[in-house]
Each structure stands twice: as C-alpha cells, then as structure tokens.
Write a protein that holds these residues in place. Structure first.
Motif, PDB file in Angstrom:
ATOM      1  N   PHE A 185       0.831  -1.198   0.000  1.00  0.00           N
ATOM      2  CA  PHE A 185       0.000   0.000   0.000  1.00  0.00           C
ATOM      3  C   PHE A 185       0.870   1.255   0.000  1.00  0.00           C
ATOM      4  N   GLN A 186       1.927   1.259   0.813  1.00  0.00           N
ATOM      5  CA  GLN A 186       2.822   2.415   0.847  1.00  0.00           C
ATOM      6  C   GLN A 186       3.532   2.600  -0.487  1.00  0.00           C
ATOM      7  N   THR A 243       1.033   4.015  -2.905  1.00  0.00           N
ATOM      8  CA  THR A 243       0.778   5.416  -2.583  1.00  0.00           C
ATOM      9  C   THR A 243       1.909   6.302  -3.104  1.00  0.00           C
ATOM     10  N   ALA A 298       1.616   6.466  -6.865  1.00  0.00           N
ATOM     11  CA  ALA A 298       0.487   7.312  -7.281  1.00  0.00           C
ATOM     12  C   ALA A 298       0.839   8.788  -7.139  1.00  0.00           C
ATOM     13  N   PHE A 299       1.456   9.146  -6.033  1.00  0.00           N
ATOM     14  CA  PHE A 299       1.870  10.536  -5.836  1.00  0.00           C
ATOM     15  C   PHE A 299       2.898  10.940  -6.884  1.00  0.00           C
TER      16      PHE A 299
END
Length: 154
Positions: free
Chosen positions: A48-49, A52, A55-56
């Motif tokens: 998940f990290q 994330t 995505a950023f």
C-alpha cells in the motif's frame, strides 16, 4: 495556415523545458534514493505504501507533462486552449477580449458571459515572444469576428 486548418498556434518553450527538466530530475533523484536503500529498508515498505508513493509520483509527473503541453491554437471557427488541468474550446463569437498587459502573468481571455480565462500558454516568462504571440492571436481573433458585443441602446 497549417495543414490541419490551424491559423495560429503557440506553446511556451521555457515552461516546457523547466517541466521536462524537473520531471527528469525527479525520476533520477527518486530512482537513486530507492536503489541506494538497503534491501532490508525497502522491504519495510508495504504494498500500500509503495502504491501510494507511485500514485503521488505519477500525479506529479502527469502535472509536469501537462505543463509541457500547454498551447493555444486558433482555427477558422474556434479557439482551442489547453491549460494544465482543463482544455477549452470557444467559438469566436464567444470571445469578447484578449488582454496581456505589463505585469500580467499570462494572456487573459474574456468570454461573452463575462468570465475570465487565463491562457497559460502565453506567459510573461516568454518575454517578447509571448508579446508577439498575444498580438498575433488578437489579430486572428479580430479577423474572425471576436470582440465586444454591441447591445441595443449602446
């Protein structure tokens, strides 16, 4: 006139170079940081990290990409403006004024409804090149019937 019917087109060079340089730098810096981390340190990131972060990172690169593709194009029947987050197409009858005064960051377009739209492709950072583009675009707009509307009683 260009083969696809465009009467005029302009895109900024300085913004495209800056955004391209920033994008390349981000890829290089974050790539070096990630691969310089030890295997144990990289393993502490959950999926998940990682997603994330990706995505950023992807959102930042997308914004920089859009900045490299800013443009304004005039066609016989319309004006096409590509800004960072939105693209506009206006008929010449909807364009009432173009303004690029000293101190303005970019060219301002005023439409028939009284709205103001910034044309980010024509930026003060481009200097004399942007001033020439604003004048050329204004001449094309006038030749296509853009300008203030006369109402009965004026």
């Amino acid at each position: 006139m260009v083969a696809d019917g465009r009467l005029f087109t302009f895109h900024p060079r300085i913004i495209a170079l800056m955004a391209g340089g920033m994008g390349s730098s981000l890829i290089a810096v974050f790539g070096v940081i990630w691969f310089r981390l030890s295997e144990d340190s990289r393993d502490t990131f959950t999926w998940f990290q990682r997603l994330t972060l990706l995505a950023f990172f992807g959102a930042v690169l997308w914004i920089l990409y859009r900045m490299t593709t800013l443009r304004v194009s005039a066609y016989p029947d319309r004006l096409h403006v590509r800004n960072v987050f939105k693209t506009y197409t206006l008929n010449w009858a909807d364009v009432t004024a173009l303004r690029f005064k000293p101190g303005d960051a970019w060219l301002q377009l005023f439409d028939a409804d009284g709205n103001r739209l910034g044309i980010l492709a024509v930026q003060a950072a481009e200097g004399a090149r942007a001033s020439r583009a604003a004048k050329e675009l204004a001449a094309v707009a006038r030749s296509r019937g853009a300008g203030p509307r006369q109402t009965p009683g004026n």
